[in-house]
Write an enzyme that holds these catalytic residues in place. Structure first.
Site, mmCIF file in Angstrom:
data_model
loop_
_atom_site.group_PDB
_atom_site.id
_atom_site.type_symbol
_atom_site.label_atom_id
_atom_site.label_comp_id
_atom_site.label_asym_id
_atom_site.label_seq_id
_atom_site.Cartn_x
_atom_site.Cartn_y
_atom_site.Cartn_z
ATOM 1 N N ASP A 8 8.392 -10.531 2.579
ATOM 2 C CA ASP A 8 7.720 -9.233 2.575
ATOM 3 C C ASP A 8 8.097 -8.557 3.896
ATOM 4 O O ASP A 8 7.641 -8.965 4.950
ATOM 5 C CB ASP A 8 6.199 -9.453 2.479
ATOM 6 C CG ASP A 8 5.408 -8.152 2.633
ATOM 7 O OD1 ASP A 8 6.029 -7.077 2.745
ATOM 8 O OD2 ASP A 8 4.158 -8.225 2.648
ATOM 9 N N LYS A 71 10.171 0.762 9.122
ATOM 10 C CA LYS A 71 10.271 0.870 7.670
ATOM 11 C C LYS A 71 10.160 2.333 7.234
ATOM 12 O O LYS A 71 10.720 2.730 6.224
ATOM 13 C CB LYS A 71 9.167 0.034 7.019
ATOM 14 C CG LYS A 71 9.332 -0.201 5.536
ATOM 15 C CD LYS A 71 8.348 -1.249 5.097
ATOM 16 C CE LYS A 71 8.317 -1.438 3.601
ATOM 17 N NZ LYS A 71 7.342 -2.460 3.229
ATOM 18 N N GLU A 169 6.691 -4.193 -4.358
ATOM 19 C CA GLU A 169 5.574 -4.966 -3.806
ATOM 20 C C GLU A 169 4.436 -5.187 -4.809
ATOM 21 O O GLU A 169 3.925 -6.309 -4.918
ATOM 22 C CB GLU A 169 5.070 -4.285 -2.525
ATOM 23 C CG GLU A 169 6.066 -4.459 -1.380
ATOM 24 C CD GLU A 169 5.941 -3.440 -0.275
ATOM 25 O OE1 GLU A 169 4.965 -2.665 -0.283
ATOM 26 O OE2 GLU A 169 6.827 -3.406 0.596
ATOM 27 N N ASP A 191 -2.372 -0.887 -3.154
ATOM 28 C CA ASP A 191 -1.740 -1.470 -1.963
ATOM 29 C C ASP A 191 -1.816 -0.500 -0.794
ATOM 30 O O ASP A 191 -1.096 0.494 -0.752
ATOM 31 C CB ASP A 191 -0.279 -1.815 -2.301
ATOM 32 C CG ASP A 191 0.470 -2.400 -1.093
ATOM 33 O OD1 ASP A 191 -0.056 -2.370 0.033
ATOM 34 O OD2 ASP A 191 1.597 -2.889 -1.307
#
Ligand code: AMP
Length: 609
Positions: A8, A71, A169, A191
Site C-alpha cells: 500500500d 502521492k 485500494e 476510504d
C-alpha cells in the site's frame, strides 16, 4: 513460484504485507523496530537520503528538502497541482508534462521519490524472508487516472520491483475482509486517508468482485483536518501573542505535527492539551473533541455528496448496501464513523486496522496472482471516460467510465480535408464534452495516409486497457492497406531513458550504507537537541543559577564538538549528557509555560464574568 508481496503506497504512510503460508492469512511486515507504517516521507540531506520516520524527523529542520504527500504529485502536470503548492514547503517545477521537485540544487521526479519509499519496503520484506523480493502488487486510489497509474508502475521499476498488478485500494480492502465469502451482496468502501477520499460501490457474487461505481476527491483527507486545526491555531496565536507565524516554515511544520497529534488523541479522548515552544514564547491551549468537530465538520460533510453520487451511478439507494467497509487512518475520527453509519444506516466493518486493510488486501491479491489462491477473481472498472478529440474539439468517448477492465473498444474516424495525409490524434480522459476541459493523456500523429478526398480514409482507433488499468491506443488507416499503427504512452509517464537513468541514480542513493545512515540519524538527533537547548537557554536563563548555566553551556560545547566527528558512539554519549544536563531547565520551562497558560486562562475567565 516466486514470492509476490502486497504494497500500500499511501499518501501519508506505506506498508508491505504477505499471505502466511501456514495460516493462509495476510500479515503486515514490521521493520527492525517493530513499526508497521513507513511514513511516505523522503529527506534529501547532503550526506544521503533518509526515508520514513528518520525523514519525518527532518520535516522541521529541513522543510525545503523533505518531501511528503508526494502521492499528490504522482503522474501529474504543473497545472494539476498548482493549488497544492502553497502548502508544500519544497519547490515544485513544471517539467515536460509532469512536475519535478527541486531539492538541494537537483531535480527529482515524484516516481523517484516514491521509489525510495518502495525500495525501503522491498528491503524490509527481504530482511523478513531472507530472500530477494522482486515482484509486488501495488495499490492506488480508485480515482487515479492512467498517468498516475503509470507513474506508480515507474516508481516500482526504479525501485527494482516488477509491479505485477495495480489494484484499486477499495477493491483490496474488500478482499482483506474476505467479503468474497458472501454469496451475493453490495459493498460500500469508504476510504478516508491522509490525502485522498474514495468511495466505491462493489458487487460481490459467487466469489467475484465487480466495481459498480467509484467517486471521491483526490484532495481530501486527514491532511486537510490538520490544516483546519493549524489555521485555527494561527489565528489563536495571532490574538494571544500578536505574531503571525504563517510565513515561518519551521513554525508551520511544528504546528502541523502538533495539530495532527492532537487530532489523533481526540479520537480517543474528549479533550487534549497542546504545548509548542517557539523561539520567543511557548504556545499552550486546550482543544476539545467538540471544537475539533466544529473545525472539520464541513470537510467530513463534503464526503457525503460523493457517496450519494456513486450510489446514484450504481442505481442504488443507501439502504441497498449490505456491507460498509472503513479504510484509512482518518476513519478513526468518531465524527467520520458517525456520519458514515448515519448515511448507510448500518454499522461499518472496522475490525481490521484501517491503516493496514489495503496492504492486507494487496497481499491477498498477490497470493491469487502467485497461484496460491485459486477460487477468487477480480474485476475493476475504469474510473473516467476515455476518448478521442474530434472536429471542433468535441470528445468522442470510446470507453465510458465504470467499464469493467480489462476492456477494449474500437471506432472508425476519417479525414475532414481533401488529400490530408496526416491526422492528429488526441487522447483525452474525463467526463466533459469538450477536449479542452478534459485531461490530455497523449497526442500523436498518424502519418503516411495515401492522399484521398475528405471522408474517404478509414481510420480505426483501438483503445485497450489492460488488467492494471493502463491504456494503449493504436490507430490504423485501413483503406490504404499500408496500415500505420502507433502505440501511445501516456503524456504523464516517464520515458524509458528517464526510468533507466533513475534506476542508476537510485543505486547512488543506496551508497549511503547503513553505517552512514546511522551516523546521519545520530547527528540529526544531536542537532535537534542543540536547537532545543539553545532555545531553552535563550528563553529560560532567568530560571537557573550560574552553576547550572555553566554546566549546560559546557555540555553544549562538548556536544557541538562531538557532532563534528564521525564517531557515532561519541555523539550519542554527548547527546545523552546534554539531555541530562538540561533536564532540570526543561522541567522548569514546562512548569512556567503551564503556569502562564493557566494564568491567561484565568484572566480570560475573569474577563468573561
Ligand atoms: P492513511 O493515509 O490511511 O495512512 O491515513 C493517515 C491519516 O490518518 C493521517 O491524516 C493521520 O493523521 C490519520 N489518523 C491516523 N490515526 C488516527 C486517529 N487515531 N485519529 C484520527 N486520525 C488518525
Amino acid at each position: 513460484m516466486s514470492r509476490i508481496v502486497g504494497i500500500d503506497l499511501g499518501t501519508t504512510n506505506s506498508l508491505v504485507a504477505y499471505v502466511d503460508d501456514k495460516t493462509g492469512l495476510p500479515r503486515v511486515i514490521p521493520d527492525r523496530d517493530g513499526q508497521v507504517l513507513l511514513p511516505s516521507i523522503v529527506s534529501f540531506t547532503r550526506e544521503g537520503v533518509l526515508v520514513g520516520a528518520a525523514a519525518k524527523r527532518q520535516l522541521v529542520r529541513r522543510p525545503q528538502s523533505t518531501v511528503y504527500s508526494v502521492k499528490r504529485l504522482m503522474g501529474r502536470g504543473y497545472d494539476d497541482v498548482k493549488d497544492e503548492l502553497g502548502y508544500l514547503p519544497f519547490t515544485v517545477l513544471p517539467a515536460e508534462g509532469i512536475v519535478k521537485i527541486q531539492i538541494e540544487g537537483r531535480d527529482v521526479t515524484p516516481p523517484e521519490v516514491s521509489a525510495i519509499v518502495l525500495k525501503s519496503l522491498k528491503e524490509r520484506a527481504e530482511a523478513h524472508f531472507g530472500e530477494p523480493i522482486e515482484k509486488a502488487v501495488v495499490t492506488v486510489p480508485a480515482y487515479f487516472n492512467d498517468g498516475q497509474r503509470q507513474a506508480t508502475k515507474d516508481a516500482g521499476r526504479i525501485a527494482g520491483l516488477d509491479v505485477v498488478r495495480i489494484v484499486n485500494e477499495p477493491t483490496a480492502a474488500s478482499l482483506a475482509y474476505g467479503l468474497q465469502r458472501i454469496r451475493e451482496g453490495l459493498i460500500a468502501v469508504y476510504d478516508l486517508g491522509g490525502g485522498t477520499f474514495d468511495i466505491s460501490i462493489l458487487r460481490v457474487k459467487d466469489g467475484i468482485f465487480e466495481v459498480l461505481a467509484t467517486n471521491g476527491n483526490t484532495h481530501l483527507g486527514g491532511d486537510d483536518f490538520d490544516r483546519a486545526i493549524v489555521l485555527a491555531l494561527l489565528e489563536d496565536i495571532r490574538a494571544k501573542h500578536r505574531v503571525d507565524l504563517g510565513r515561518d516554515l519551521e513554525a508551520m511544520q511544528e504546528l502541523r505535527l502538533a495539530a495532527e497529534a492532537a487530532k489523533v488523541r481526540l479520537s480517543a479522548e474528549e479533550r487534549t492539551a497542546l504545548t509548542i515552544p517557539f523561539d520567543d514564547f511557548t504556545y499552550h491551549r486546550e482543544i476539545t473533541r467538540a471544537e475539533l468537530e466544529a473545525l472539520i465538520g464541513r470537510l467530513v460533510e463534503s464526503t457525503i455528496a460523493p457517496c450519494r453520487m456513486a450510489l446514484a451511478d450504481a442505481g442504488l439507494a443507501p439502504a441497498d448496501i449490505d456491507e460498509v467497509v472503513l479504510v484509512g487512518g482518518s476513519t478513526r475520527v468518531p465524527l467520520v464513523r458517525r456520519r458514515v453509519q448515519e448515511l448507510f444506516g448500518k454499522m461499518p466493518h472496522s475490525q481490521l486496522n484501517p491503516d493496514e486493510v489495503v496492504a492486507l488486501g494487496a497481499a491477498v491479491q498477490a497470493q491469487i496472482l502467485a497461484g496460491g489462491i485459486t477460487d477468487m477473481l477480480l474485476l475493476d472498472v475504469t474510473p473516467l471516460s476515455l476518448g478521442i478529440e474530434t472536429l471542433g474539439g468535441i470528445v468522442s468517448v470510446l470507453i465510458p467510465r465504470n467499464t469493467t477492465i480489462p476492456t477494449s473498444a474500437r471506432e472508425m474516424f476519417t479525414t475532414s480535408v481533401d488529400g490530408q495525409h496526416v491526422v492528429d490524434m488526441h487522447v483525452v480522459q474525463g467526463e466533459r464534452e469538450l477536449a479542452k476541459d478534459c485531461r490530455s493523456l497523449a497526442r500523436f500523429e498518424l502519418s503516411g495516409i495515401d492522399p484521398m478526398p475528405a471522408g474517404m480514409p478509414k481510420i480505426e482507433v483501438v483503445f485497450l486497457i489492460d488488467a492494471n488499468g493502463i491504456l494503449n491506443v493504436t490507430a490504423t488507416e485501413l483503406r490504404s492497406q499500408k496500415a500505420a499503427a502507433i502505440e501511445v504512452k501516456p503524456t504523464y509517464g516517464l520515458s524509458e531513458a528517464d526510468v533507466e537513468r533513475m534506476v542508476e541514480d537510485s543505486f547512488t542513493y543506496a551508497e549511503a550504507d547503513v553505517e552512514a545512515r546511522l551516523l546521519i540519524e545520530t547527528r540529526n538527533e544531536a542537532d535537534t537537541v542543540i536547537t532545543h537547548v539553545e532555545r531553552a537557554l535563550a528563553q529560560g536563563r532567568r530560571l537557573i543559577g550560574d552553576d547550572e548555566h555553566a554546566s549546560i553551556v559546557a555540555a553544549l560545547t562538548a556536544l557541538k564538538d562531538a557532532r563534528g566527528s564521525t564517531d557515532r558512539d561519541r555523539i550519542r554519549e554527548a547527546t545523552t549528557a546534554m539531555n541530562r544536563a538540561s533536564e532540570h531547565l526543561a522541567e522548569l520551562m514546562m512548569d512556567a509555560a503551564l503556569k502562564g497558560a493557566l494564568a491567561s486562562r484565568r484572566a480570560d475567565e475573569i474577563m468573561e464574568k
